[in-house]
Structures are given as C-alpha cells and as structure tokens.
Motif scaffolding. Structure first.
Motif, PDB file in Angstrom:
ATOM      1  N   ARG A   1      40.388  30.292  31.291  1.00  0.00           N
ATOM      2  CA  ARG A   1      39.066  29.870  30.744  1.00  0.00           C
ATOM      3  C   ARG A   1      37.883  30.561  31.860  1.00  0.00           C
ATOM      4  O   ARG A   1      37.047  31.136  31.047  1.00  0.00           O
ATOM      5  CB  ARG A   1      38.803  28.400  30.805  1.00  0.00           C
ATOM      6  CG  ARG A   1      39.697  27.643  29.863  1.00  0.00           C
ATOM      7  CD  ARG A   1      39.834  26.415  29.809  1.00  0.00           C
ATOM      8  NE  ARG A   1      40.418  25.668  28.684  1.00  0.00           N
ATOM      9  CZ  ARG A   1      40.732  24.473  28.493  1.00  0.00           C
ATOM     10  NH1 ARG A   1      40.762  23.543  29.539  1.00  0.00           N
ATOM     11  NH2 ARG A   1      41.431  24.084  27.522  1.00  0.00           N
ATOM     12  N   ALA A   2      38.085  30.721  33.040  1.00  0.00           N
ATOM     13  CA  ALA A   2      37.066  31.451  33.864  1.00  0.00           C
ATOM     14  C   ALA A   2      36.883  32.649  33.595  1.00  0.00           C
ATOM     15  O   ALA A   2      35.597  32.856  33.475  1.00  0.00           O
ATOM     16  CB  ALA A   2      37.810  30.961  35.145  1.00  0.00           C
ATOM     17  N   VAL A   3      37.894  33.451  33.650  1.00  0.00           N
ATOM     18  CA  VAL A   3      37.638  35.017  33.561  1.00  0.00           C
ATOM     19  C   VAL A   3      37.465  35.174  32.146  1.00  0.00           C
ATOM     20  O   VAL A   3      36.629  36.307  31.852  1.00  0.00           O
ATOM     21  CB  VAL A   3      38.982  35.794  33.830  1.00  0.00           C
ATOM     22  CG1 VAL A   3      39.290  35.524  35.311  1.00  0.00           C
ATOM     23  CG2 VAL A   3      40.207  35.380  32.890  1.00  0.00           C
ATOM     24  N   ALA A   4      37.770  34.540  31.135  1.00  0.00           N
ATOM     25  CA  ALA A   4      37.296  34.510  29.511  1.00  0.00           C
ATOM     26  C   ALA A   4      35.667  34.534  29.508  1.00  0.00           C
ATOM     27  O   ALA A   4      35.032  35.041  28.582  1.00  0.00           O
ATOM     28  CB  ALA A   4      38.109  33.654  28.724  1.00  0.00           C
ATOM     29  N   HIS A   5      35.223  33.784  30.261  1.00  0.00           N
ATOM     30  CA  HIS A   5      33.770  33.344  30.221  1.00  0.00           C
ATOM     31  C   HIS A   5      32.943  34.429  31.267  1.00  0.00           C
ATOM     32  O   HIS A   5      31.789  33.902  31.671  1.00  0.00           O
ATOM     33  CB  HIS A   5      33.423  32.003  30.516  1.00  0.00           C
ATOM     34  CG  HIS A   5      33.808  30.897  29.259  1.00  0.00           C
ATOM     35  ND1 HIS A   5      35.044  30.317  29.338  1.00  0.00           N
ATOM     36  CD2 HIS A   5      33.119  30.887  28.270  1.00  0.00           C
ATOM     37  CE1 HIS A   5      35.095  29.647  28.237  1.00  0.00           C
ATOM     38  NE2 HIS A   5      33.915  30.075  27.485  1.00  0.00           N
ATOM     39  N   GLY A   6      33.633  35.301  32.015  1.00  0.00           N
ATOM     40  CA  GLY A   6      32.744  36.403  32.832  1.00  0.00           C
ATOM     41  C   GLY A   6      32.912  35.871  34.207  1.00  0.00           C
ATOM     42  O   GLY A   6      32.203  36.412  35.101  1.00  0.00           O
ATOM     43  N   ASP A   7      33.825  34.776  34.349  1.00  0.00           N
ATOM     44  CA  ASP A   7      33.778  34.164  35.999  1.00  0.00           C
ATOM     45  C   ASP A   7      34.903  35.009  36.657  1.00  0.00           C
ATOM     46  O   ASP A   7      35.691  35.483  35.990  1.00  0.00           O
ATOM     47  CB  ASP A   7      33.739  32.880  36.064  1.00  0.00           C
ATOM     48  CG  ASP A   7      32.414  32.132  35.674  1.00  0.00           C
ATOM     49  OD1 ASP A   7      31.272  33.012  35.627  1.00  0.00           O
ATOM     50  OD2 ASP A   7      32.553  31.127  34.928  1.00  0.00           O
ATOM     51  N   ARG A   8      35.003  34.640  37.944  1.00  0.00           N
ATOM     52  CA  ARG A   8      36.125  35.104  38.604  1.00  0.00           C
ATOM     53  C   ARG A   8      36.883  33.829  39.031  1.00  0.00           C
ATOM     54  O   ARG A   8      36.390  32.635  39.338  1.00  0.00           O
ATOM     55  CB  ARG A   8      35.701  35.739  40.013  1.00  0.00           C
ATOM     56  CG  ARG A   8      35.352  37.321  39.858  1.00  0.00           C
ATOM     57  CD  ARG A   8      35.083  37.970  41.215  1.00  0.00           C
ATOM     58  NE  ARG A   8      34.679  39.248  40.593  1.00  0.00           N
ATOM     59  CZ  ARG A   8      35.742  40.380  40.486  1.00  0.00           C
ATOM     60  NH1 ARG A   8      36.771  40.032  40.484  1.00  0.00           N
ATOM     61  NH2 ARG A   8      35.110  41.699  40.524  1.00  0.00           N
ATOM     62  N   TYR A   9      37.991  34.045  39.402  1.00  0.00           N
ATOM     63  CA  TYR A   9      38.978  32.865  39.724  1.00  0.00           C
ATOM     64  C   TYR A   9      40.195  33.269  40.650  1.00  0.00           C
ATOM     65  O   TYR A   9      40.901  34.130  40.407  1.00  0.00           O
ATOM     66  CB  TYR A   9      39.716  32.292  38.434  1.00  0.00           C
ATOM     67  CG  TYR A   9      40.564  31.029  39.070  1.00  0.00           C
ATOM     68  CD1 TYR A   9      39.957  29.618  38.774  1.00  0.00           C
ATOM     69  CD2 TYR A   9      41.865  31.098  39.423  1.00  0.00           C
ATOM     70  CE1 TYR A   9      40.896  28.562  38.957  1.00  0.00           C
ATOM     71  CE2 TYR A   9      42.710  29.892  39.912  1.00  0.00           C
ATOM     72  CZ  TYR A   9      42.160  28.655  39.461  1.00  0.00           C
ATOM     73  OH  TYR A   9      42.867  27.689  40.032  1.00  0.00           O
ATOM     74  N   LEU A  10      40.232  32.531  41.902  1.00  0.00           N
ATOM     75  CA  LEU A  10      41.016  32.909  42.988  1.00  0.00           C
ATOM     76  C   LEU A  10      41.860  31.662  43.147  1.00  0.00           C
ATOM     77  O   LEU A  10      41.284  30.652  43.389  1.00  0.00           O
ATOM     78  CB  LEU A  10      40.547  33.371  44.156  1.00  0.00           C
ATOM     79  CG  LEU A  10      39.757  34.742  44.252  1.00  0.00           C
ATOM     80  CD1 LEU A  10      39.284  34.894  45.813  1.00  0.00           C
ATOM     81  CD2 LEU A  10      40.758  35.768  44.128  1.00  0.00           C
ATOM     82  N   HIS A  11      43.088  31.663  43.021  1.00  0.00           N
ATOM     83  CA  HIS A  11      43.996  30.537  43.470  1.00  0.00           C
ATOM     84  C   HIS A  11      43.684  30.035  44.885  1.00  0.00           C
ATOM     85  O   HIS A  11      43.367  30.621  45.807  1.00  0.00           O
ATOM     86  CB  HIS A  11      45.456  30.765  43.254  1.00  0.00           C
ATOM     87  CG  HIS A  11      46.372  29.553  43.261  1.00  0.00           C
ATOM     88  ND1 HIS A  11      47.040  29.200  44.435  1.00  0.00           N
ATOM     89  CD2 HIS A  11      46.430  28.472  42.273  1.00  0.00           C
ATOM     90  CE1 HIS A  11      47.539  28.133  44.082  1.00  0.00           C
ATOM     91  NE2 HIS A  11      47.349  27.814  42.973  1.00  0.00           N
ATOM     92  N   SER A  12      44.036  28.758  45.103  1.00  0.00           N
ATOM     93  CA  SER A  12      43.393  28.091  46.196  1.00  0.00           C
ATOM     94  C   SER A  12      44.213  28.472  47.564  1.00  0.00           C
ATOM     95  O   SER A  12      43.798  28.665  48.735  1.00  0.00           O
ATOM     96  CB  SER A  12      43.482  26.746  46.096  1.00  0.00           C
ATOM     97  OG  SER A  12      44.741  26.157  45.867  1.00  0.00           O
ATOM     98  N   THR A  13      45.619  29.091  47.468  1.00  0.00           N
ATOM     99  CA  THR A  13      46.205  29.507  48.123  1.00  0.00           C
ATOM    100  C   THR A  13      46.018  30.878  48.956  1.00  0.00           C
ATOM    101  O   THR A  13      46.382  31.215  49.913  1.00  0.00           O
ATOM    102  CB  THR A  13      47.707  29.667  47.794  1.00  0.00           C
ATOM    103  OG1 THR A  13      47.832  30.368  46.809  1.00  0.00           O
ATOM    104  CG2 THR A  13      48.359  28.269  47.349  1.00  0.00           C
ATOM    105  N   VAL A  14      44.979  31.453  48.145  1.00  0.00           N
ATOM    106  CA  VAL A  14      44.817  32.876  48.597  1.00  0.00           C
ATOM    107  C   VAL A  14      43.260  32.881  48.858  1.00  0.00           C
ATOM    108  O   VAL A  14      42.689  34.058  49.562  1.00  0.00           O
ATOM    109  CB  VAL A  14      44.814  33.921  47.619  1.00  0.00           C
ATOM    110  CG1 VAL A  14      46.421  34.167  47.262  1.00  0.00           C
ATOM    111  CG2 VAL A  14      43.993  33.756  46.544  1.00  0.00           C
ATOM    112  N   THR A  15      42.292  31.880  48.580  1.00  0.00           N
ATOM    113  CA  THR A  15      41.162  32.112  48.918  1.00  0.00           C
ATOM    114  C   THR A  15      40.788  32.123  50.471  1.00  0.00           C
ATOM    115  O   THR A  15      39.891  32.787  51.019  1.00  0.00           O
ATOM    116  CB  THR A  15      40.270  30.585  48.396  1.00  0.00           C
ATOM    117  OG1 THR A  15      41.011  29.700  48.856  1.00  0.00           O
ATOM    118  CG2 THR A  15      40.271  30.783  46.862  1.00  0.00           C
TER     119      THR A  15
END
Length: 210
Positions: free
Chosen positions: A115-129
């Motif tokens: 949902r985040a990337v479909a709306h133009g945002d970025r998403y990083l899973h908590s284990t890699v932030t």
C-alpha cells in the motif's frame, strides 16, 4: 490494487498469493518464477506493484529491478528477500526498489509495504531500518558516498583488474563484481568503465592488484 510476484520458489509464491487474496482491494494478477518471465508478466498484466525476489536462479534480482524500473517506471517495486545486510538493501534501493521486505515479515507488514509504495511512499522493513541508518552514518563519517567494498572494487578496476580478477581477490563472484560496477556508475553518475576510472583517479582510489 494489482500485484505481480517474481519468485522462484513455488511455496513462497503460493503463500504470498493466499495472503494477498484475502485482503480487500488487493489482487495478485500474475506470477513469474524467474527473470525471463518477469517482463512478460508486467507487459501482459500491468501490475501496480511488483514484488521481486533479489535471488533468482536465472537472473540477478538487483539488475532485474533496475531493468523493470527503466522499462516500466510506473510500476512500484518491492524487493522481497531473505537478505538483511546493508549492501543488498542499498543495491536494491539504488536499483529502483521503493520497498524492501524480508521473507520473515508478517503478512500485515507485506500488505503495508504494498500500500505504501503504491501511493508513492517508501517502505523499509523494521529489521533493516537500523542497518540502513548505520550504513548511512558510516558514509557520513567516511566523507565518501561509497562503501568500503565499493571503494575496493573501484580502485582495483581503475588499476586494471578485470571483474574475474577482482572477484578472486575479494572472494566474491564476478557476477557480484559486475553488479557493483553497474551500481557504482549509477551512484556517482558516470558512464561506463572510462567514467569510473576517471572518478577513481580524481579521488585517489586507484589500487594496483597484488
């Protein structure tokens, strides 16, 4: 929201499909078992979001991300992988991934990423932030946009070593070396080996083999 999946393991594809099919508003419109099928999937089904495993048997997933991003810029990309190291995360993001999700993530986290990337945002899973933040801090402290490994490869390349020779010296595959070289050119915005060599000489990075 139309979702495509590029993943070579049937059980993983089936699991992702079952999870997403239960979410209102999400539809898995196509699946590909490797890079060779990925372009046909995107062309035929026009997904809004494409999930891409970065480790595929017939293709380099990072290069695939870059190629899809170039050819289909409107498709939002998510790297779906078991890798949590800073180098892989960085390469995936540089290649055009807007999201990065590890395979141990909860179903709700994958849905949030889509949902985040479909709306133009970025998403990083908590284990890699945390890994990304630490990596960025190392760059800042080093005063260089390049990682230690990238500086090594660039220096050896400028010193006349081939990808095969560099791989042997650093204990990595020539394929991985070539991927680093492509990422380096994109990162420092130069064209070809000549541009990379010129950059290395200008920044005193040339390293003779041996």
């Amino acid at each position: 929201m139309r979702v495509g999946l590029v993943e070579d393991h049937h059980l993983v594809r089936e699991g992702v499909r079952l999870v997403l099919s239960a979410v209102p508003g999400l539809e898995v419109v196509g699946e590909a078992a490797g890079g060779a099928e990925a372009f046909a999937l995107v062309e035929a089904m026009a997904p809004d979001v494409l999930l891409v495993d970065v480790t595929l048997p017939d293709a380099d997933g990072i290069q695939l991300l870059r190629a899809v991003r170039t050819r289909f810029p409107r498709v939002a990309l998510i790297a779906l992988t078991m890798h949590r190291d800073a180098e892989t995360v960085r390469q995936a993001l540089l290649a055009g991934a807007a999201g990065y999700v590890v395979k141990g993530a909860r179903a709700s986290e994958l849905v949030d990423a889509i949902r985040a990337v479909a709306h133009g945002d970025r998403y990083l899973h908590s284990t890699v932030t945390g890994v990304v933040v630490e990596d960025s801090l190392r760059w800042l402290h080093a005063g260089s946009p390049l990682s230690v490994r990238e500086r090594e490869i660039l220096g050896l390349l400028a010193g006349g070593s081939s990808p095969v020779e560099i791989g042997h010296l650093l204990g990595i595959s020539p394929h991985t070396v070539r991927r680093h070289i492509a990422n380096l050119a994109a990162k420092i915005e130069v064209r070809g080996i000549a541009g990379l060599v010129a950059y290395a000489r200008a920044h005193d990075l040339v390293r003779e083999p041996g």
